[in-house]
Motif scaffolding. Sequence first.
Motif, mmCIF file in Angstrom:
data_model
loop_
_atom_site.group_PDB
_atom_site.id
_atom_site.type_symbol
_atom_site.label_atom_id
_atom_site.label_comp_id
_atom_site.label_asym_id
_atom_site.label_seq_id
_atom_site.Cartn_x
_atom_site.Cartn_y
_atom_site.Cartn_z
ATOM 1 N N GLY A 272 -24.148 62.676 43.666
ATOM 2 C CA GLY A 272 -23.379 62.954 42.459
ATOM 3 C C GLY A 272 -22.015 62.299 42.527
ATOM 4 O O GLY A 272 -21.471 62.064 43.604
ATOM 5 N N VAL A 273 -21.536 61.963 41.363
ATOM 6 C CA VAL A 273 -20.201 61.382 41.281
ATOM 7 C C VAL A 273 -19.395 62.225 40.304
ATOM 8 O O VAL A 273 -19.890 62.583 39.238
ATOM 9 C CB VAL A 273 -20.255 59.921 40.773
ATOM 10 N N THR A 274 -18.205 62.563 40.689
ATOM 11 C CA THR A 274 -17.331 63.284 39.774
ATOM 12 C C THR A 274 -16.056 62.485 39.624
ATOM 13 O O THR A 274 -15.500 61.987 40.611
ATOM 14 C CB THR A 274 -16.974 64.680 40.327
ATOM 15 N N ILE A 358 -11.768 60.385 42.295
ATOM 16 C CA ILE A 358 -13.203 60.140 42.166
ATOM 17 C C ILE A 358 -13.852 60.634 43.444
ATOM 18 O O ILE A 358 -13.336 60.421 44.545
ATOM 19 C CB ILE A 358 -13.503 58.653 41.875
ATOM 20 N N SER A 359 -14.931 61.349 43.275
ATOM 21 C CA SER A 359 -15.564 61.835 44.485
ATOM 22 C C SER A 359 -17.064 61.584 44.425
ATOM 23 O O SER A 359 -17.685 61.594 43.363
ATOM 24 C CB SER A 359 -15.266 63.314 44.689
ATOM 25 N N LEU A 1052 -9.407 65.718 32.413
ATOM 26 C CA LEU A 1052 -10.740 65.289 32.014
ATOM 27 C C LEU A 1052 -11.607 65.242 33.257
ATOM 28 O O LEU A 1052 -11.270 64.594 34.245
ATOM 29 C CB LEU A 1052 -10.673 63.903 31.361
ATOM 30 N N ASN A 1053 -12.705 65.979 33.188
ATOM 31 C CA ASN A 1053 -13.591 66.042 34.334
ATOM 32 C C ASN A 1053 -14.955 65.526 33.909
ATOM 33 O O ASN A 1053 -15.568 66.063 32.998
ATOM 34 C CB ASN A 1053 -13.678 67.500 34.809
ATOM 35 N N VAL A 1054 -15.378 64.449 34.539
ATOM 36 C CA VAL A 1054 -16.673 63.866 34.186
ATOM 37 C C VAL A 1054 -17.576 63.935 35.405
ATOM 38 O O VAL A 1054 -17.197 63.510 36.498
ATOM 39 C CB VAL A 1054 -16.515 62.386 33.752
ATOM 40 N N LYS A 1055 -18.744 64.474 35.178
ATOM 41 C CA LYS A 1055 -19.709 64.548 36.282
ATOM 42 C C LYS A 1055 -20.881 63.654 35.975
ATOM 43 O O LYS A 1055 -21.392 63.658 34.854
ATOM 44 C CB LYS A 1055 -20.202 65.986 36.436
ATOM 45 N N PHE A 1056 -21.276 62.895 36.973
ATOM 46 C CA PHE A 1056 -22.432 62.001 36.778
ATOM 47 C C PHE A 1056 -23.607 62.491 37.601
ATOM 48 O O PHE A 1056 -23.421 63.047 38.680
ATOM 49 C CB PHE A 1056 -22.074 60.580 37.199
#
Lengths: 1056, 519
Positions: A272-274, A358-359, A1052-1056
């Motif tokens: 996962g990428v956040t 980015i994590s 803004l938090n985006v999770k992939f």
Amino acid sequence: MKRKYYLRTHFYSSFCKLLRETKIAILIILASVSIVSGAITEFQQLAITGRVTSLKGDPLTGVNVLIKGTTIGAITDMNGRYTINVPDRNGIIVFSFIGYVTQEVPANGRSSVDAQLSEALTSLNEVVVTALGIKREAKTLGYATAVVNQGLLTENRTATAIGTLQGKVSGVNITSFGTGPNGATRIRIRGNSAFSGANLPLLVINGVPMDNTRFSEGSTDLGDGLNSINPDDVESMTVLKGAAAAALYGSRAKDGVIMITTRSGNVTKGFGVTYNVNYTTETAIDYTDFQYEYGQGERGIRPTTAWPTSGVWSFGEKIIPGMTQVLFNNETVPYVAVTTKERYKEFYRMGQNLTNTISFSNSGENGGFDLSIGNTKNTAIIEKSDFTRRNITLGFTQNISKWINVSGNVNYSNEYYKNAPMGVGNQSAPVNTIATMANTMPLSMMEKYYQDPITGKELIWSRFLPRVNPYFIVNNWFDNNKRDRVLGNIAIKFNVTKDIYIQGRIAQDFYSRRHDYNSPTGRLDAQAAPAGYVDGSYNRINNTFRERNYDILIGAKHKFGDIGVNITAGGNQMFRSMESEYQSAQDFIQPGLYTIMNGRQKTASHDLTERAVNSIYGAAEVSYKDYLFLNGTARNDWFSTLSPANRSILYPSVTASFIFSEAFQGLPKWLSFGKLRLSYAEVGDDNVGAYSNIQFYSINSNLFAGPGGSVPVGGYSSGTIANPNLRPLSVAEIEGGIDLRLFDNRVGFDFAIYHKLTTNQIVSATTSQASGFSSQLINVGESVSKGFESSIQVSPVETSSFTWTINANVSYNTSEVLKLGLSDKDTVITVNSVYQIVGRPLGQLYYYMQKTDADGNMIFDKNSGYAVRSSSRVNVGTCLPTWFGGITNTFNYKGVILSALIDFKLGKNYVSNFGANHDYWRHGKHKGTLPGRDVGYVIGKGVNPDGSVNQTQAQVQPYYENFTGNGIEDPFVKNAGFWKLRQVSLGYDFVKFLPKLQFIKGLKLSIVSNNVAILKKWVPNMDPEDIFTFDDTSLTGNVSGYPSTRSLGFNLNVKF
Amino acid sequence: MKKFKKAKIMKRFKNYMTGLLIAALLIMSCDKDFDEINTSKTAFVSLDPAFKLNRAIINLMEMGSRVQQLQITHWLTSPFGSSLAGVNYSQFVPSMQEFPWSSFYPSSVVTTVDIVNQTKDDATRTNLYNAARIWKAYTFMILTDTYGDVPYSEAGKGYLEQIIKPVYDTQESIYTDILKELDEASAALDPAKTKISGEILYGGDVTKWKRFGYSLLMRAAMRLSKVDAAKAKTYVAKAVAGGMMQSNADNAKLLRNPEYPSPIGTEISGNEKANYYATKYFVEFLKATNDPRIGSWLHRYVGAANATQQTTSRRTKDPAVAKGMPLGYNDVTIASTFTAEGVVSLYDYSQFDWLVVFTNSSPQWYCTYSQTQLLLAEAIVRGWTTGDAAASYSNAVKADLERMADLGTTAAIPGAAVTAYVAANPLVVGNELKQIGEQYWVASIPNGFEGWSNFRRTGYPQLVPNPYPASEIPGEFIRRHVYPDRESVANNENLQAAIGRQGGATNCKMNGRVWWDKL
């Protein structure tokens, strides 16, 4: 959304304990249950689908969805979606999930039913990370803890992770310094356990104690250890409030513990990428209410000739439209007042804080990792001041075999704090000059004439030379504060059996700090340099800090029928060293070259302090039928800093937790959960400094050129009398509490009451200076802190589309001095600027006030007409708050979440001691200095010392200056309490508007404003929280430092 | 569970337990290293006492908050209020009362007590020991002259004897001991024994220390002129017999440099350089006899309308145009004096020359040959010793004019001018005490403490109390400092006892008198 949870049912509990929060396993099992359930039911195939989310919009995985009164049910998937097949669509759907309030929604014939679940106050079976990183179920704990999870942290972002706790956790009092987003934070849990020192809780990052030393230079606040942490890396924070909670930290547990866990890749499954971006702006807020009737000048005269020097005085003439004044090099400009608001707007810029993180995480059967890269850039409201931080944070856990697990965390940070805003303790700080400058002084003139373009020397604008032109400072001064820090640990855990483990861990907090700054050449208040040199100075400081901990932990548990036993034992070896190097140069050969080698007079020093503490500890828990839990711990510490006779100290604790709602049958139905807890613990403080047993000598940096040649100069190095028999203080705390959930968890209530006795406090007792020393360290002090903390959560409205939740907490604390010396006669000591008095609350303030006669009339001198100072100091109360808390209202309308926090601190006095109102008063900006100006004299309302009515006409300006010059504090003693609208946030997860692209799992936007408004305060002209002091013993003053700022921004938090 | 697996687990468990036990033992036995860890690798545990004496010598600087002793004695003044308000307006400002207490005790007192304790039994350092005794006595003279009764016998022993609340000794008993100490220590100084190497006042010259000690003994003895003439006479005789300073070469003088700046010079040449002015009384006094020292001490920025006009082109050291500032005004009311005095602004008055004589490198004098000769002349006039009072007086005046050379070439007075002035201003019979007192006042610049003490004792020069309208002590002089506020917290019982026996709070105010300052 990462969330640790345990299912409560017996059927699953063993799985949970064994496999540790492996969602997949649970899902498989639940799915099979639902398949089986499906198979048994009728074969009508009407489907109801839907999505279950949290109030914040996160999909909830594993929610039990059941048609009321049937066995028809399903479990939500990874995206929170479920499908059930029902005979008809008219049933009531029950959504239940551990940690959330159960919700019943009538289907009413719909084929799609979504639900939003609100979080219960604390989930009953929630696992809490306790002291030493030992995970325990919340219900077994006999003391108060508070857990703050990531959702709250990222959405209500403040510049530091700790700032988020402000007003939200009972018993925890957090104050940011008035020094901008990267200034230090003052944290107090349950008041002040000791009357000297900082009373700062221990910070533990991923199980590793972290140094939280606050660095400062003069009055420039260079921030504390928390500056190394990227708030976006924080997964959760746990506050261990009392002694019992922190008892396993023994000598470091005096003020509780704040445990921060950063992400370590053991939650989300798969790759996962956040990406998180946080952007906020900071705007200076004007709280002043100055007089604008009389302008620049002294003694009622405005400047009319070239190079006037009244600059900081607003004791000039009455402003009449059309009037002019002469400033600097014969410039005639309008004599018009500029409001503080306008001046702030002109001088300060909008501060901007931007953090990008980015994590990447990956997680599988045998472990996982989380690697996060963060970049923070904060620009202060003052030109040329900014803070940059780069973080790389790696957390991992790996099962090497069925028996061995290796885990670790490494947090690396690189920080550069450039030109940290000078505080007002520094007379020349721009923030101070801007606030005190005469009201008719145009900033454009200040900017035009800040220095001689040829010589570079500051141009005169005020005869008060230490108040340096702010543009001169901004353009010539520099301060570089850089730090590289690596904080990490590696642990190996052997699971000997499923009930026994041994863990070994090595951890280190290391940083190297480089700080250099100048005092620029050409300041008017500078001492002239000898011929051939220019004035100015340059300083360099290097610090190297290292704390190493080796520890070992062994745990075993077993259940004998109804009785369960859980034993943990271990040991720890701690070594800490701090090395400091300092160099400075005074006066320069080559102007503008700020180096040591260019200096005329050089100073150097070097210092190394080392200390070690060895410890062994153990904990034993006995449970009966899952509703009664008894717990005992013991830790023994050995200190390198103590004499061999005093070296070993034992810290014990006992706690009990009784869940009466489980123990008794037939309790009312509205009582969902009830727990009583009780604890007693003894802890200490590692507060005996290294080498405090010997009186050292020191030698001055430079030799003295005397008639017999150049020779050294030296003497005692410290004004404090050494004491070889010092011991650490000890704290004994009794705590009781109750935890109730009512009406199906719609009301939650938690209450704790405590009594904390602190003995053997090391008092830096004020000695008569005639002893040759200013203080002596002695183990005499005793004080007691008493108080309660309560928090309540209510959900008054809860429908499928709208919920309203109120979270409120209030804490009360008083701390009283019991003993100060060896004899009963020792009833008073001064510690820094406060008085500690036996029988009185801590932090008493004593000031000279205006003298009054027996009838309370103010006394004025007959000759001068000035206020007469009281012959002795008068008590004006304590500087510490007794009440504090906060109320958060959260509204959720179809996923749009609006939240507002109001917080307060009440019940304290303080004096505007150094800057701020003192300066506003003596410089004539304070409205209180208006009376008398129209007639040119003041007749103080009161009597002369002989009792006659005062009729002496005092000159206006000296009359007012006399208050500050003579230290008569009447105009400045004010209640520093406040009510603030601390934070407003608005958030929404936009993921449902996106096309169903599989790779974006979340797109959450929140808008946050911090420090929105002061609802009530008593101190004029400033924010009562604008306090610059770190220590509780110098909380008397405040400064017109860095103005308070209001921040507005988004996350803004985006999770992939 | 299979049996062999269980055995394996048990074996593994045993291994781990053994490991744990070893680890625990290691941890517990490791406090062996603790003593080594708790030994500083960077700090001094001992120090050569000569270097400590240097700190004590440097600390005794003639500077209060805002050079107040210089203002009490009307050498200079400031018309400004705010942070400069206090002594210039004869007003009580607590922070200004704390000096020298807050500065001398933690440095000179504690250091000399430490040196005396360290060297008293060391036969190889008797000269250092006795020099420290002299310096300690001198330190306490200033303290008791300023405050009256002060902690003496128990002072400075916070670490050595853990005394944190020292008792106050009476000024009378302190003077008795100071006289004894100065006498014994001066006598015991022996040039034949080891030099006081590494010492900064005389470069270790024992003979000069001895003369300094006997000169201080003369000073201490004369302090008792009003309260105990017999004792004064006894000790004057001892001082004369022992051998006092013989020329300016014997002056107790501290050279200053930018590394060790003169505090008074730093104050007057730094931030406040536009704010201090020579008093009218001082200027007129020197002008009356065409005293060439006026040109050494003062300068004036003729016609300066404000601080920024104090520029080189306006600067003059010409005694003829010197203008002293009248007392009793603030920076606004002073305007009423401009016409009469012939100045354009307050910045136009004469100042102590902060470019030459009051800089951070200007020397400081603790005790001079000139002062000593003046005291000798007074003792002769009083009949306490024999000699030629007029000759001593002339020696003194000559020496003080020659002292100006220490301030640099621009301040130095040519030999011919010195001779002429001395010849023109002899000691006049019948007017001796007045002349001696006035010259002592001039010769004490910039040693504020000594100038103030001798003025209080002798009443010369005959200054007029500062007429500032808002003075807190109208018509009176500041004659003592009020005890530091801090004492009322840290040592209240002893403080109250001391106040009680000195006439209570009424006498322990700024205008109260110390024991030797009898009416």
